[in-house]
Structure formats: structure tokens, C-alpha cells
Design an enzyme around this catalytic site. Sequence first.
Site, PDB file in Angstrom:
ATOM      1  N   CYS A 220       0.865  -1.179   0.000  1.00  0.00           N
ATOM      2  CA  CYS A 220       0.000   0.000   0.000  1.00  0.00           C
ATOM      3  C   CYS A 220       0.900   1.227   0.000  1.00  0.00           C
ATOM      4  O   CYS A 220       1.708   1.400   0.912  1.00  0.00           O
ATOM      5  CB  CYS A 220      -0.887  -0.018   1.240  1.00  0.00           C
ATOM      6  SG  CYS A 220      -1.864   1.487   1.511  1.00  0.00           S
TER       7      CYS A 220
ATOM      8  N   CYS B 190      -0.864   3.930  -6.386  1.00  0.00           N
ATOM      9  CA  CYS B 190      -1.744   3.237  -5.455  1.00  0.00           C
ATOM     10  C   CYS B 190      -1.842   1.820  -5.956  1.00  0.00           C
ATOM     11  O   CYS B 190      -2.081   1.600  -7.167  1.00  0.00           O
ATOM     12  CB  CYS B 190      -3.121   3.897  -5.409  1.00  0.00           C
ATOM     13  SG  CYS B 190      -4.349   2.941  -4.477  1.00  0.00           S
TER      14      CYS B 190
END
Length: 265
Positions: free
Chosen positions: A75, A189
Site C-alpha cells: 500500500c 496506489c
Amino acid sequence: MDAAQPILFFDSGVGGLSVLAPTRRLLPAAPLVYVADNGGFPYGTKTEAEIAARVPALLGRLVERYRPRLVVIACNTASTIALAAVRSALDLPIVGTVPAIKPAAAMSKTRVIGVLGTDATVRQPYVDRLSAEFASDCLVLRHGSARLVELAEAKLRGVAADPAEYRAALEGLISQPGGDRMDTVVLACTHFPLVEDELRAASPQGLHFMHGGDGIARRVQFLTEGQPWPAVAQPGIIVFTRRIDIPPALKQGLGGYGLDQIDYL
């Protein structure tokens, strides 16, 4: 090192599957635990203080339960905010995820690159430092899109989106001064590579998309070189931090990544 010790992947949702998939290709026998922090989802709209408090505490509990040989924070938002704290707290290798600005700058011909991530990621000083170090001769445009995260989550559940939604996300970069010359976009992302095909189809100017999944997989392979693995691959474990009903489409989607066992923290 016990051959049964897993590699643990951690993300706010399903985005980290874009990192798990190339790792699984390189290490097909590796036991895998994938954690989707749906109890804290989404990260991209949270404050730095919230993420800095939540991620190390959660990973401490997860490491205690699953005893992994290595943790991948799959992440960008969690990595750019909490990676140093996690490494200080846990006594095992921690691999983070950072925007692929260096390879994007090396590839760009027009010297205009975009960084498409969550709001929390694109505003981080870490992105400033990467841009200054590796893309100082480039115009680096940034745009945060919480909606793309939702679209990636929905896609794994079998829900298709209007192509206009992907065009709108790209327009957040293209509409900025110099955006018409942009040729390369960093998917900053881990959710976004899951909808890369849709973004490419929506691109009005033949954009090239970059992300770090393959590089992270090679790093995990390097760090685990020479370690024992099971003779036969075992079903992977998907861990949710909040109990939810698993619709058939999501269960099938997770199974495609080798995650057949469901657990809750």
C-alpha cells in the site's frame, strides 16, 4: 526458517493483489497471507496521524498471529506514512511500496509525468523527495483519486464501471498545465494496476502506465533467496479486519489469486 512460514501482504483493501500476483509467479510454492484492512478502509482519505497509529499496531498483531518470514506493506499510502515506524517496531524484513517515479522519469520522452494515487499519497513529502532525486528535469503532475480505489474494489466483485469514470480520473492530470504533453503515469496506489486496462482504454493520448509490483516481487525473491519452501503450494489465506459477507464473485476473484481460505482478525 520453517518452510511453512508465510509471506504476509498488507493493504487497506484488495489493491495489494497487484503486488501479490507477480510475487506468486516468482515464488509459486510460497505460503501467502493477504490482509485487507477493510475495517480501516479507505486509507487515502484518512489523516497521516490515523494511519501512523493504525498500521504499526495492526501489523504487530498480525505478525504475532501468522509468524511471517517477511512482511510486504502493499500500500503506497501506508508505506509513505508508516514504513519507518513499522520497521522500528518489528524484527523481521519489511518491504514497502513507493511510487515508481524513478523508472517513469527514465522512460518519459516528453519529460512530463503524472503521479496518480490517493489524496494521502500524492501530498506526502516522500513524493517530493523522489521527484527531486529522480525526476528533477521533469514536470511532475499529481492527482488524488479516491474513486479509482472504489472502482478497483468493485471490479474484483464483478461490478463494471462507466468508462467515463476512468476518463475523469485521468483528466485530473491532463487538465493541469503541461498535462497535454504527459506521456507516462505512475500508478501510485496498488489498487490502480487492477484497473490499468480500463485506464489505458480511457487514455486520450496513448499514455504509458508504470507501477512497482514487479520490482517489489523481485525484492521479495531476493530477500528470501535460499530459504526453504513447502514441496507443494498450499491455499493462501485472505484476512479481513472486519467481518463481511463474501459474495460469490469476490470469492471467485480472490480464488484467482490463490486465496482460498478466509480468516478474520
